[in-house]
Scaffold this motif. Structure first.
Motif, short mmCIF file in Angstrom:
data_model
loop_
_atom_site.label_atom_id
_atom_site.label_comp_id
_atom_site.label_asym_id
_atom_site.label_seq_id
_atom_site.Cartn_x
_atom_site.Cartn_y
_atom_site.Cartn_z
N LYS A 333 10.77 35.17 5.63
CA LYS A 333 11.74 36.15 6.12
C LYS A 333 13.14 35.64 5.78
CE LYS A 333 9.33 38.55 9.84
NZ LYS A 333 9.65 39.87 9.26
N THR A 334 14.09 36.51 5.75
CA THR A 334 15.45 36.11 5.40
C THR A 334 16.02 35.09 6.38
OG1 THR A 334 16.26 38.07 6.55
CG2 THR A 334 16.03 38.22 4.16
N ASN A 335 15.44 35.00 7.59
CA ASN A 335 15.89 33.99 8.56
C ASN A 335 15.23 32.63 8.32
OD1 ASN A 335 13.28 34.31 9.48
ND2 ASN A 335 13.84 35.26 11.44
N GLY A 336 14.39 32.53 7.27
CA GLY A 336 13.76 31.27 6.92
C GLY A 336 12.37 31.07 7.45
N LYS A 337 11.84 32.00 8.22
CA LYS A 337 10.49 31.86 8.78
C LYS A 337 9.44 32.11 7.70
CE LYS A 337 7.39 33.54 12.39
NZ LYS A 337 7.22 34.49 13.53
N PHE A 338 8.47 31.17 7.56
CA PHE A 338 7.41 31.31 6.56
C PHE A 338 6.52 32.50 6.89
CE2 PHE A 338 2.98 30.37 5.39
CZ PHE A 338 3.11 30.35 4.01
N VAL A 339 6.13 33.25 5.83
CA VAL A 339 5.30 34.45 6.01
C VAL A 339 3.94 34.31 5.33
CG1 VAL A 339 5.12 36.93 5.57
CG2 VAL A 339 7.34 35.93 6.19
N ALA A 340 3.93 33.97 4.03
CA ALA A 340 2.66 33.95 3.30
C ALA A 340 2.82 33.16 2.01
CB ALA A 340 2.21 35.38 3.00
N LYS A 341 1.69 32.77 1.44
CA LYS A 341 1.69 32.14 0.12
C LYS A 341 0.44 32.55 -0.64
CE LYS A 341 -0.55 27.77 1.43
NZ LYS A 341 -0.42 26.29 1.39
N LYS A 342 0.59 32.62 -1.97
CA LYS A 342 -0.52 33.06 -2.82
C LYS A 342 -0.24 32.61 -4.25
CE LYS A 342 -3.29 37.24 -3.64
NZ LYS A 342 -3.37 38.71 -3.41
N THR A 343 -1.30 32.36 -5.01
CA THR A 343 -1.15 31.91 -6.39
C THR A 343 -1.67 32.98 -7.34
OG1 THR A 343 -1.44 29.61 -5.71
CG2 THR A 343 -1.69 30.09 -8.05
N ALA A 344 -0.89 33.32 -8.32
CA ALA A 344 -1.28 34.34 -9.29
C ALA A 344 -2.38 33.82 -10.22
CB ALA A 344 -0.07 34.77 -10.11
N SER A 345 -3.01 34.72 -10.92
CA SER A 345 -4.07 34.37 -11.85
C SER A 345 -3.49 33.78 -13.13
CB SER A 345 -4.91 35.60 -12.20
OG SER A 345 -5.81 35.31 -13.25
N LYS A 346 -4.21 32.83 -13.74
CA LYS A 346 -3.80 32.23 -15.01
C LYS A 346 -4.75 32.63 -16.15
CE LYS A 346 -6.26 27.92 -13.93
NZ LYS A 346 -6.12 26.46 -13.71
N LYS A 347 -5.55 33.66 -15.93
CA LYS A 347 -6.58 34.02 -16.91
C LYS A 347 -5.99 34.53 -18.23
CE LYS A 347 -7.35 38.72 -15.14
NZ LYS A 347 -8.37 39.65 -14.57
N LYS A 348 -4.73 34.96 -18.22
CA LYS A 348 -4.12 35.47 -19.46
C LYS A 348 -3.30 34.40 -20.19
CE LYS A 348 -3.91 40.34 -18.16
NZ LYS A 348 -3.03 41.54 -18.03
N MET A 349 -3.39 33.16 -19.74
CA MET A 349 -2.68 32.08 -20.41
C MET A 349 -3.66 31.34 -21.32
SD MET A 349 -0.37 30.68 -17.22
CE MET A 349 0.47 29.46 -18.22
N SER A 350 -3.20 30.98 -22.53
CA SER A 350 -4.10 30.33 -23.47
C SER A 350 -3.33 29.48 -24.48
CB SER A 350 -4.95 31.36 -24.21
OG SER A 350 -4.14 32.17 -25.05
N PHE A 351 -4.00 28.47 -24.99
CA PHE A 351 -3.49 27.61 -26.07
C PHE A 351 -4.61 27.50 -27.09
CE2 PHE A 351 -3.23 23.45 -28.13
CZ PHE A 351 -1.92 23.44 -28.59
N ARG A 352 -4.30 27.80 -28.33
CA ARG A 352 -5.33 27.83 -29.37
C ARG A 352 -4.87 27.06 -30.60
NH1 ARG A 352 -7.63 33.27 -32.39
NH2 ARG A 352 -9.19 32.24 -33.71
#
Length: 451
Positions: A333-352
């Motif tokens: 929140k804008t007052n600094g209170k933690f709300v949530a956390k989540k990690t996005a998918s990395k399935k579209k990242m690649s090195f070939r």
């Protein structure tokens, strides 16, 4: 160490540029990144003598009418620096020429496991000469091509002319030895037997038509036009004399140095520069919320916070590895209170790895990841790169201009164990709207040189 073998030039097959993978979106030509690298590790570079011109230059070669005329004063510098080289590499033709415009005979090619060279025939002081090009000679960009030819009497340097780039500054081992408006130079002061580091740079202003939006904004504030910044790196193994045995010893010395490279790594990271950032409309948390940023600037440190990290490594004795990582998104929140956390998918990242041998490799990296709390918009970019075991590179690509992007190359050697690291590309974020197509034009990745 496996011995370098020699064979007749008549039986050698000419090497042509490898085909790059097609990008997922149109990649308009742009000039090489305008940065001046630090002094480079002294390793010799591989040779690729090509038989024809190519298209798709990063910047336009200088037209004949733009080149200095015969007899025109071209160079200022110390004694021992001639206005132009007798041996020069034609960027358009992809081969060595003499000052008279004829192709010198190749007596033989010297092929090693890590580097390649050619011995050119000549007469008098221009007699048998060891010659090499940068890996950039293998690219489809004529503006990236540069070369050297040397014996115990001289070192001839040549590089492609680029519109708006002259004058050029030439450095040997970090010392400025000449400033020239030409595209070649003869240095007669190099020490026989030395491994000399040459760098050709320009302090010319870039054409306004090639400025990025951030450069235009900086110009409005400071009045300082951005530099063109093309840089060619030529690391030369100077023979002790022009006898065949001495030329082969120089090639052996260059081969030994190049073989010290155990692996080369390219790391492509994105990060949010500010400590906090608000999400655009359309995300789950918008009004009254803020997202944690990475609170940093550009950095070569491995441990720095990031939104995405794509790291690929080529092992010069064979094989490769890669990994992708996504930084966790934290909502407050804008007052600094933690709300949530989540990690996005990395399935579209690649090195070939597109192609690889003991001397060079062609690789491709793709980064794409979105905010896990937003249904639209994503971080996106790709690069195509050619890297050599001896410390040379060429990279091109495109990316969205949000958030900050940095690409870092590192070469690892053994005996002694060292790491040589430099930035290939850095780009500050423009606007959160750039996460959405086609809100902002894509930024161009383009650089070549040595690491």
């Amino acid at each position: 160490m496996r011995s370098i073998r020699t064979h007749s030039a008549d039986s050698a097959a000419s090497a042509g540029p490898a085909d790059s993978a097609e990008p997922t979106q149109s990649a308009a030509p742009g000039r090489a990144r305008r940065v001046l690298p630090k002094a480079l590790v002294a390793v010799a570079l591989p040779l690729a003598l090509m038989t024809g011109g190519t298209a798709g230059a990063v910047a336009s070669p200088v037209a004949d009418g733009d080149r200095p005329g015969a007899g025109q004063a071209q160079t200022s510098g110390q004694n021992g620096v001639a206005p132009s080289a007798n041996y020069r590499f034609s960027a358009d033709q992809g081969r060595f020429l003499t000052k008279a415009g004829t192709a010198p005979k190749a007596l033989r090619h010297i092929k090693g496991t890590a580097t390649d060279f050619t011995v050119l025939k000549g007469t008098g002081a221009d007699g048998p000469t060891l010659a090499g090009t940068t890996l950039a000679g293998n690219t489809d960009s004529t503006s990236a091509r540069a070369a050297w030819a040397a014996n115990d009497e001289f070192v001839d340097l040549s590089w492609p002319g680029v519109t708006g780039a002259a004058p050029y500054q030439v450095f040997r081992d970090g010392e400025l030895i000449a400033t020239t408006r030409g595209t070649s130079l003869r240095d007669t002061q190099a020490r026989p037997g030395a491994a000399s580091e040459y760098r050709v740079t320009t302090t010319a202003k870039a054409p306004a038509s090639e400025w990025t939006d951030s450069e235009r904004a900086a110009f409005r504030k400071s009045g300082e036009a951005p530099l063109n910044g093309h840089t060619w790196s030529l690391n030369v193994q100077v023979p002790t004399d022009s006898q065949p045995a001495a030329l082969e010893r120089a090639a052996l010395a260059a081969e030994a140095k190049a073989k010290k490279y155990h692996s080369t790594t390219i790391r492509y990271r994105t990060f949010i520069r500010s400590k906090w950032v608000t999400a655009p409309v359309g995300c789950k948390y918008t009004k009254g919320y803020k997202y944690a940023g990475d609170n940093r600037g550009f950095s070569k440190a491995d441990s720095k916070s990031h939104r995405t990290d794509l790291t690929g490594t080529v092992y010069w004795n064979g094989g490769s590895s890669w990994g992708a990582h996504i930084g966790t998104t934290h909502v407050y929140k804008t007052n600094g209170k933690f709300v949530a956390k989540k990690t996005a998918s990395k399935k579209k990242m690649s090195f070939r790895v597109m192609s690889q041998n003991s001397k060079s490799a062609q690789v491709r990296g793709i980064t794409e990841a979105g905010n896990p709390y937003c249904g639209v918009g994503s971080i996106s970019g790709y690069y195509n790169a050619r890297i050599s075991r001896s410390g040379d590179f060429y990279i091109s690509g495109r990316h969205k201009r949000m958030p900050d992007h940095e690409i870092i190359i590192s070469g690892f050697t053994r005996s002694p164990m060292k790491t040589y690291t430099k930035f290939l590309h850095t780009s500050k974020q423009a606007s959160p709207a750039c996460l959405f197509k086609p809100a902002c034009p894509a930024a161009t990745i383009g650089n070549n040189g040595g690491y």
